[in-house]
Design an enzyme around this catalytic site. Structure first.
Site, PDB file in Angstrom:
ATOM      1  CG  PHE A   1     -13.083  -4.471  -3.868  1.00 30.18           C
ATOM      2  CD1 PHE A   1     -12.362  -3.764  -3.618  1.00 30.18           C
ATOM      3  CD2 PHE A   1     -12.759  -5.453  -5.034  1.00 30.18           C
ATOM      4  CE1 PHE A   1     -10.884  -3.599  -4.292  1.00 30.18           C
ATOM      5  CE2 PHE A   1     -11.867  -5.313  -5.629  1.00 30.18           C
ATOM      6  CZ  PHE A   1     -10.773  -4.481  -5.370  1.00 30.18           C
TER       7      PHE A   1
ATOM      8  CE1 TYR B   1      -3.442  -2.591   0.073  1.00 27.30           C
ATOM      9  CE2 TYR B   1      -3.770  -2.162   2.271  1.00 27.30           C
ATOM     10  CZ  TYR B   1      -4.129  -2.796   1.306  1.00 27.30           C
ATOM     11  OH  TYR B   1      -5.119  -3.782   1.450  1.00 27.30           O
TER      12      TYR B   1
END
Length: 297
Positions: free
Chosen positions: A209, A54
């Site tokens: 998600f 990330y």
């Protein structure tokens, strides 16, 4: 602000946590990123999800600076992919056992800890994203053996799985799995049987998600007319409805919505306080589920 709690890896955590995937958007504004994570902790977040890839290590560096030992935050990271600066995609597969070990060591260094509370082995078996090929096609048992060794060494506290199939989870159960991270939302419920198995086994279900639509071709919760109708009736946003539905759908759901915006952070946390009556829940449950299988290969 109070949020519902659940048991996770032997700890009690708020069911609405924070996912650090979007922290990289603040890469040129480190102080803002640190303040955002600090604000999450102030709002009651004690479950933070991150990865070395990330922001090419930026998210881990921010969490290291922002989260203090006295905050008692469960920081969960993942292995199975590594940063890939300059590549077509920002990450590359790293599925081999020796790569899993190296990824754990990278996370230990960047987070500045001696032990990672939970590490998710991100498989590439289901949901949207890459699929393994060549030497990245690795048997799950070989990967689990490496993860168990790392746990025995004290480098990780507990093992989770991500992008895994129902059969894969069944094979992994003897290893002592504490959570599963698969793509899942109101509009993409391919893994209902997997969710039920997790609930039966006391395994946390941590959907990524959670609002759908992260990749082109994926359905989006916010595009559902009924979600807008419910949101308007309750005076909340469609995103909050999508998050709240997940919490209502199963008691083992833990959320890790990501954002780089303080206002969105507070809205995400507030989703934990939204109540649905039976009629509203039935209307949302009736929303059509569409497949989340989208390849990036």
């Amino acid at each position: 602000m109070s949020t519902p709690t659940a048991s996770f890896a032997g700890r009690t955590v708020a069911r609405v946590g924070y996912g650090a995937a979007q922290l990289g958007r603040l890469g040129d504004h480190r102080a803002e990123a640190v303040a955002l994570v600090r604000r999450a902790v102030e709002l009651g977040v004690n479950h933070v999800d991150t990865a070395e890839f990330y922001g090419f290590g930026f998210a881990n560096a921010v969490i290291r600076e922002a989260v203090r030992p006295e905050d008692d935050v469960v920081v969960v990271t993942k292995v199975g992919a590594d940063p890939n600066p300059g590549g077509r995609l920002p990450l590359r597969m790293a599925q081999r056992p020796e790569q899993l070990r190296a990824s754990v060591e990278d996370n230990l260094r960047s987070l500045g800890v001696d032990r990672l509370p939970v590490v998710n082995l991100r498989r590439l078996d289901s949901g949207p994203g890459l699929r393994p090929e060549g030497d990245q096609v690795v048997d799950l048992d070989d990967q689990l053996a490496a993860m168990i060794t790392l746990r025995d060494e004290g480098k990780i506290g507990a093992i989770g799985l991500g992008s895994v199939t129902l059969d894969g989870l069944r094979r992994a159960l003897p290893a002592g799995i504490v959570c599963v991270q698969n793509a899942y939302s109101l509009v993409s419920r391919d893994d209902e049987d997997l969710l039920r198995l997790c609930a039966a086994e006391g395994i946390a279900w941590v959907p990524f998600f959670p609002l759908g639509g992260a990749f082109p071709g994926l359905p989006k919760v916010a595009e559902e007319p009924v979600v807008h109708t419910v949101a308007e009736s309750l005076g909340v946003t469609p995103a909050q409805v999508g998050l709240a539905w997940l919490l209502h759908h199963a008691p083992n759901v833990l959320l890790i919505p990501g954002t780089a915006d303080p206002g969105h952070l507070e809205a995400n946390m507030a989703a934990g306080e939204i109540a649905f009556d039976e009629a509203t829940l039935a209307v949302l449950d009736a929303v059509e589920s569409r497949s989340s299988e989208v390849s990036l290969g």
